[in-house]
Design a protein around this motif. Structure first.
Motif, PDB file in Angstrom:
ATOM      1  N   ILE C 742      -4.944  26.168   9.193  1.00  0.00           N
ATOM      2  CA  ILE C 742      -5.411  27.541   8.979  1.00  0.00           C
ATOM      3  C   ILE C 742      -5.066  27.896   7.545  1.00  0.00           C
ATOM      4  N   ASP C 743      -5.690  28.935   7.012  1.00  0.00           N
ATOM      5  CA  ASP C 743      -5.365  29.309   5.635  1.00  0.00           C
ATOM      6  C   ASP C 743      -4.920  30.762   5.502  1.00  0.00           C
ATOM      7  N   ALA C 744      -4.766  31.446   6.629  1.00  0.00           N
ATOM      8  CA  ALA C 744      -4.191  32.794   6.582  1.00  0.00           C
ATOM      9  C   ALA C 744      -3.561  33.078   7.936  1.00  0.00           C
ATOM     10  N   LEU C 745      -2.463  33.813   7.913  1.00  0.00           N
ATOM     11  CA  LEU C 745      -1.722  34.064   9.144  1.00  0.00           C
ATOM     12  C   LEU C 745      -1.045  35.424   9.049  1.00  0.00           C
ATOM     13  N   ALA C 746      -1.104  36.166  10.127  1.00  0.00           N
ATOM     14  CA  ALA C 746      -0.335  37.407  10.216  1.00  0.00           C
ATOM     15  C   ALA C 746       0.374  37.407  11.561  1.00  0.00           C
ATOM     16  N   ILE C 747       1.524  38.048  11.604  1.00  0.00           N
ATOM     17  CA  ILE C 747       2.270  38.089  12.864  1.00  0.00           C
ATOM     18  C   ILE C 747       2.673  39.530  13.185  1.00  0.00           C
ATOM     19  N   ARG C 748       2.910  39.725  14.469  1.00  0.00           N
ATOM     20  CA  ARG C 748       3.376  41.010  14.946  1.00  0.00           C
ATOM     21  C   ARG C 748       4.670  40.765  15.709  1.00  0.00           C
ATOM     22  N   ARG C 749       5.649  41.597  15.486  1.00  0.00           N
ATOM     23  CA  ARG C 749       6.901  41.503  16.247  1.00  0.00           C
ATOM     24  C   ARG C 749       6.981  42.678  17.209  1.00  0.00           C
TER      25      ARG C 749
END
Lengths: 205, 171, 921
Positions: C742-749
């Motif tokens: 993948i070339d972009a990643l976002a996360i939620r906590r």
């Protein structure tokens, strides 16, 4: 009312039918293909048998129009439209000439034409019985057939005057709704030709 | 204009004033907002618009809605795809369509569901021999067009419902 | 309402218009978004089946055609209706519409014409270059060209006018000009000369030398393929000289070489998706916001094109924001990818401000205005060594009828040409292709995309070679099949499995093939029996494909998925849900598709054209951690399984590894230094329980609750990009380094907002991979046994078998259904469907499905079609696209069967019953 555009597009099939007529011995010129001659206009033919046959030949313009032939198929599936392609969706005669149980004629073909869906209608919409199938026959063969009570619904020649000249389902052929070319002439004119033909001995071309 | 009252999925609706040349399809979709019944061709060729008509004699048949005036449905009782499941419980045919992956885009599904349901109800009254089942299904469904599936899984699903309750549908 | 739609999130800036999602007012009706999120939380459903199953069998509002203003909370409740008026004439000067003759009850409120769009400063996106409407005084450029939009405030008025215009003669045309000429849409030459051995480098290939086009054209727009000795197009001269040498060899073969030279023509057809194109637009002048409901295969493109269209319009016609929402699609097959229809929906909304407007084709209009499959004229020469049966050389010239606008014509020409060898390995190839303008209805993308045409031609040629050389058709294919690692026409090998030998073995062993002689010998009186075989390989992907995926789990263990891929029947929602379930244990009960607006947290932007960028430009752009080569793709080119599911699958993998796994360890009380803490690969799911050898099974709900309680990772979103290879990037997640495709990643906590992670390293596939024709391919072989009734020429398919491979089948019953559907579409193309190209064709506005026959169940062996899906070669083999390839071999297999039955080789399509009857007479 202006001439609908689609009529222009139907010139080709109409001409193609003209060729069929020529092949079956009818002298139909393109300028008279949409009209019916009156019985009086055949007065010049002195031989009564020939004159009688000529009435039928003129009537043949009606009988062999797609409006009649489509529901007088040789098999169990009607054809459709001026091009006389097989009926879509596929429908079949069924036991009573009104379709199979899963698709009856009158579910779509209701009491009257409905131009929204370009669909024709009449309260008695159904297929002519198999023995009255005309498709693929010459006009001469149709003539013999139409005189034969075994293949014309048990009608006398006199009955045919009323059937063609006054029956309202037959009359639909002259008021077929948007997208279909009416049968030539008028039902009254066709009835007059039948009457003249019957009274002159109902000779076949 | 014509006055129209009818029963849709068991509910009596109307009277409505409708245009004489308003199609039943547009009445359902534009006036009632019931878009489960589809518009595909407007010429009774694809039958994605077919609804079930329940006749007073107890028989039922499907009817395309795109080529019939809404006014002709005055006094009639129809069922549409929205009316098959009751209280969120799917019918056996709906369940079979899902479990057999019968549809893809699903746009023709309302027509197939109605046609298949009418067939089931007809077989319940007039069972057929097992040997003719494939032909009976084929004849019943053949009017309906589908561009995604090749029809195989629709036929499989209808057959599965019948075979699962063979005593009911087969002689 | 889902969280993504609660906030005002900016999707992109185009031409100064914020294309965005606005909050929708509360109303009794469910929101569009909740209707489109399936199967829906709390909805009872069978265990098996698609995520959209319940919605589709209960008639839920789902498709763009199901929505009216009253169904959209916050919209005015009344819907106005727009009517497309298109030209049935492309040879006379257009002089206007005689609206005065329309009944008073059928008069439009607004008429939108060429003058109006010019007056307000509309810009036409490059892809749709040309007049949006034919101006008065000009000859329409093609049949079906839009002349005007008529907008009616009342449905009844609209409906009456639609009928009047359909059936009446309201369009005025003047002097005859004849059809207008236009330049061609693209001309290419693909030439390859292999080295002396398979291992040796090619002597000439497109991947080494670049793709070439001739520099010169005749006045008719046709290319001059000869290598003219002039400065312009020096690269062309080199390739053309190699090509001409190949042709010289084929023109004068030695005694040991059989050369067959044939013409083959294919017809124009319509995709016939059952839901005609339609949509809604509402421009609120007070807020300067344009709301749209669309149903297309290319949502991102549609939104971008509309933003461009309106970007420099005058103040009254330039929205400050556009909120485009995308519905489930009632069939696409390519025909709803990059269609200009969306532009007109937007125009309809802008020209009746304050009123929601619906624009919808009826079927006549869909035939008249929808994109068609390209008709091809192909001339082919193939040389075969008589002794070995090996193909020595192939040359072909393709001419495509692109119709009135360019649309995808250049691309279809390329894909058709580069696919022209089918499954075969050929050391010398020279293929020219040109897509021409004509006055026909515009041709564009449709399932098979040029290769249906060219592979039909070669599979029929292959059969003819076998007849001529008395070779078994399976054996011929076995000898000539391109092997894994072998080079394609462009000079690169496929980078995926090539399983031709297995497919051939399956076909050879099938009773339809094995027993063909005995069936032929026992044909019923009055019938001819024939068996045909064909094998095709079709690329998937376009060379710059991407996907967006987002997976969230709440404290109750309920999973939501958002993707940008479009559900048009292809089962993408189900495939995504299944792929995600492999990582997190359950099939989500909220799957949203076509959601290009759910990924703003990634903050992506792009520059340049991913298909034509340079390495330097890409390297420079890649320095910005938010840059990607492309943001969102059309769902087309059979790319759903491979790319369309990738981002969500990778997001799910990250969610498991960095969110659920730490929570599970915490419940198990396994400390970080315990060796088992690193054995996440050993764990697996059963019925929503996480299993790990020696530990007690954990329900997902407990893990999710723990993850939330720990404020751990509970949501991930990712972007993936493929140019015949994945972009790869490294991210720091907590204390770990993660490298993924993948070339972009976002996360939620916990319940927090998504936060993007900066990538610490990224490798995008090299720019020169753009010279690859294709590196991804999947295979399908088909057998058919047919019976022809002599008296009528009607072909009945007695038995059929298709065998395909697609790596891991994500939703096997969806794959099987696609193969069955592809079979049906192949039968229609081979035997039934055709559209005349010009005045008597669909552009005349009078075509419908009675005259245009697609396959019904009664045309098909519904109870005698066997589909076999080969299992993946390895559990590691990724999913491969298969939605197109399953249609292709059906067509040549039928033609080859018809030859075997009749002894006649038809060289054009469709082979109707009348034509067969003609040759049997």
């Amino acid at each position: 009312m202006t001439r609908p555009k689609w009529l222009l597009l139907l010139v080709v099939p109409v001409l193609a039918n003209g060729l069929v007529f020529a092949a079956t011995g009818m002298a139909v010129s393109s300028d008279t293909s949409r009209t019916l001659a009156s019985p009086e206009s055949f007065a010049a033919i002195t031989d009564p048998v020939q004159r009688s046959a000529a009435y039928f030949t003129e009537l043949g313009k009606v009988l062999e129009s797609p409006r009649c032939l489509n529901c007088h198929p040789a098999g169990n599936r009607p054809s459709q439209g001026d091009m006389m392609r097989p009926h879509e969706p596929p429908v079949f005669r069924g036991p009573d000439g009104m379709g199979l149980v899963s698709m009856r004629c009158n579910t779509c073909h209701q009491g009257a034409n409905f131009d929204q869906g370009r669909i024709p209608g009449h309260p008695a919409w159904h297929l002519a019985p198999l023995e009255m199938g005309w498709q693929g026959k010459t006009l001469s063969e149709i003539c013999q057939q139409i005189k034969d009570p075994a293949r014309n619904g048990g009608r006398t020649p006199e009955d045919l005057i009323d059937h063609i000249g006054a029956d309202t389902l037959v009359g639909w052929a002259w008021h077929p709704g948007v997208g279909r070319t009416p049968a030539p002439g008028t039902q009254k004119e066709a009835g007059a030709l039948v009457a003249a033909w019957v009274k002159s001995g109902a000779a076949c071309p | 204009m014509t006055t129209l009252s009818l029963s849709v999925n068991g509910r009596t609706l109307g009277p409505f004033e409708v245009r004489d040349d308003l199609t039943m399809n547009d009445f359902l979709r534009e006036q009632l907002g019931m878009t489960g019944t589809k518009f595909g061709c407007g010429a009774a060729q694809c039958l994605s618009c077919a609804v079930i008509v329940d006749m007073p004699d107890g028989s039922s048949h499907t009817n395309p809605t795109c080529v019939v005036p809404a006014a002709n449905f005055d006094g009639k009782a129809i069922r549409t795809i929205e009316g098959h499941a009751k209280d969120g419980v799917l019918t056996p045919l709906q369940t079979a369509f899902i479990e057999h992956f019968s549809f893809q885009c699903g746009y023709c599904t309302p027509g197939f569901l109605n046609e298949g349901q009418v067939l089931l109800e007809r077989l319940e009254k007039t069972p057929v021999p097992r040997a003719t089942l494939e032909a009976v299904i084929a004849e019943a469904l053949d009017g309906h067009l589908c561009r995604c599936t090749g029809y195989v899984k629709y036929h499989e699903a209808v057959r599965a419902v019948i075979l699962a309750d063979a005593g009911r549908y087969l002689v | 309402m889902r969280p993504s739609r609660r906030d005002f999130v900016k999707l992109m800036m185009a031409s100064g218009i914020a294309v965005a999602v606005t909050p929708m007012a509360r109303a009794d009706a469910p929101t569009f978004a909740s209707r489109e999120t399936l199967p829906g939380r709390g909805v009872a459903r069978p265990k098996l089946g698609r995520v959209d199953g319940v919605a589709k069998v209960t008639g839920a509002k789902l498709y763009a055609s199901d929505f009216r203003a009253a169904d959209m909370p916050g919209w005015p409740s009344e819907t106005a209706h727009a009517l497309f008026v298109r030209s049935p004439d492309a040879s006379h000067v257009y002089e206007g519409i005689d609206l005065d003759r329309l009944a008073l009850t059928a008069r439009p409120t607004v008429v939108v014409t060429a003058e109006d769009v010019a007056r307000i400063g509309m810009r036409v996106p490059e892809f749709y270059a040309g007049d949006l409407f034919c101006p008065v005084g000009k000859t329409p450029f093609f049949l079906g060209q839009p002349l005007a939009l008529l907008i009616f405030e009342r449905f009844d008025d609209f409906d009456r006018a639609r009928l009047a215009l359909r059936d009446g003669d309201y369009l005025k045309f003047g002097a005859e000009t004849g059809p207008l000429e236009g330049p061609n849409y693209g001309a290419f030459r693909f030439t390859r000369v292999a080295g002396p051995t398979p291992d040796a480098p090619d002597i000439y290939s497109p991947i080494q030398e670049g793709w070439i086009s001739p520099g010169f054209f005749e006045s008719s727009g046709r290319p001059i393929w000869k290598p003219l000795p002039v400065a312009k197009g020096g690269e062309y001269v080199k390739g053309a000289q190699f090509g001409d040498e190949i042709r010289a060899g084929l023109d004068a073969p030695d005694a040991g070489t059989l050369v067959i030279e044939r013409d083959f023509e294919t017809q124009s057809i319509d995709p016939v998706f059952l839901e005609p194109e339609c949509g809604l637009a509402w421009y609120d002048p007070a807020k300067r916001n344009l709301e749209l409901v669309l149903g297309v295969q290319s949502p991102f493109e549609a939104a971008s094109a509309i933003a461009f269209l309106l970007g420099e319009a005058d103040a009254d016609h330039k929205p400050a924001s556009i909120n485009a929402q995308f519905a489930y699609v009632g069939g696409g097959f390519g025909g709803k990818d990059h269609t200009p229809f969306s532009l007109y929906i937007a125009l309809a909304g802008m020209f009746l401000p304050g009123r929601p407007v619906r624009l919808a084709h009826d079927r006549f209009q869909q035939f008249q205005g929808g994109v068609k499959r390209h008709a091809f004229k192909m001339h082919s020469q193939i040389g075969v060594d008589r002794k070995s049966g090996l193909i020595t050389a192939f040359a072909a010239d393709h001419v495509l009828d692109g119709g009135g606008m360019a649309n995808y014509s250049p691309s279809v020409a390329v894909v058709g040409a580069t696919g022209a060898l089918g499954i075969y390995s050929v050391p010398k190839v020279d293929v020219t292709t040109v897509a021409l303008h004509s006055r026909g209805v515009t041709a564009g993308s449709m399932r098979g995309y040029g290769t249906l045409q060219t592979m039909t031609a070669i599979e029929v040629l292959a059969d003819e070679i076998c007849t001529a050389l008395q070779l078994d058709p399976i054996e011929f294919r076995r000898r000539n099949a391109l092997a894994t690692g072998g080079r394609t026409m462009t000079g690169n090998p496929y980078s995926v499995s090539v399983r031709t030998p297995e497919i051939l073995a399956k076909l050879e062993a099938n009773p339809i093939w094995r027993d063909r002689a005995s069936y032929k010998a026992t044909a019923k009186h009055g019938f001819l029996v024939g068996t045909g075989v064909a094998v095709c390989t079709k690329d998937y992907g376009t060379g710059a494909d991407c996907s967006l995926g987002r997976v969230e789990i709440d404290a109750e263990g309920r999973v939501s998925i958002h993707g940008d891929a479009v559900e048009m029947g292809n089962g993408i929602g189900t495939a995504i849900a299944n792929r995600v379930a492999a990582h997190i244990g359950v099939v989500a009960d909220r799957v949203g598709v076509s959601e290009i607006d759910a990924f703003d947290a990634l903050g992506l932007f792009t520059t340049g054209d991913a298909y034509s960028t340079t390495q330097a430009a890409q390297d420079e752009a890649a320095k910005n951690p938010r840059w990607v080569p492309a943001i969102s793709s059309a769902t087309s080119a059979s790319i759903g399984a491979h790319v369309g599911t990738q981002a969500a699958a990778e997001a799910a993998r990250v969610l498991f590894r960095f969110g659920l796994w730490p929570a599970a360890l915490a419940i198990w009380d396994i400390p970080p230094d315990d060796p088992r803490a690193k054995q996440w690969d050993e764990a697996f799911w059963q019925d929503g329980m996480l299993l790990m050898s020696g530990l007690s099974p954990l329900p997902l709900k407990a893990i999710a609750a723990k993850a939330h309680a720990m404020n751990g990772i509970t949501g991930t979103m990712a972007h993936a990009f493929s140019r015949w290879a994945w972009s790869q990037a490294t991210f720091t997640v907590g204390e770990y380094q993660l490298t993924a495709d993948i070339d972009a990643l976002a996360i939620r906590r916990g319940d927090g907002d998504f936060e993007p992670l900066d990538r610490s390293a990224v490798a995008f596939p090299p720019a020169d991979y753009n010279r690859i024709g294709t590196a991804f391919t999947s295979l399908c072989g088909t057998l058919v046994r047919i019976e022809i009734e002599r008296a009528t020429g009607i072909v009945r398919i007695d038995k059929a078998y298709s065998v395909l491979e697609c790596g891991e089948a994500l939703a096997p019953e969806v794959v099987r259904g696609q193969a069955q559907g592809g079979f049906a579409m192949g039968v229609g193309y081979a035997l039934l469907e055709t559209l005349p190209p010009f005045e008597d064709g669909p552009g005349n506005g009078q075509w419908n499905l009675g005259q245009y026959r697609i396959a019904r169940a009664s045309d098909l062996p519904v109870n005698d079609l066997v589909v076999e899906i080969l299992p993946p070669l390895s559990p590691k083999e990724p999913p491969k696209g298969m939605a197109e390839v399953v249609m292709i071999p059906v067509v040549p297999a039928l033609l080859n069967a018809i030859f075997e039955a009749t002894g006649h080789r038809f060289d054009s399509l469709p082979v109707t019953a009348d034509r067969i009857k003609g040759v049997l007479a």
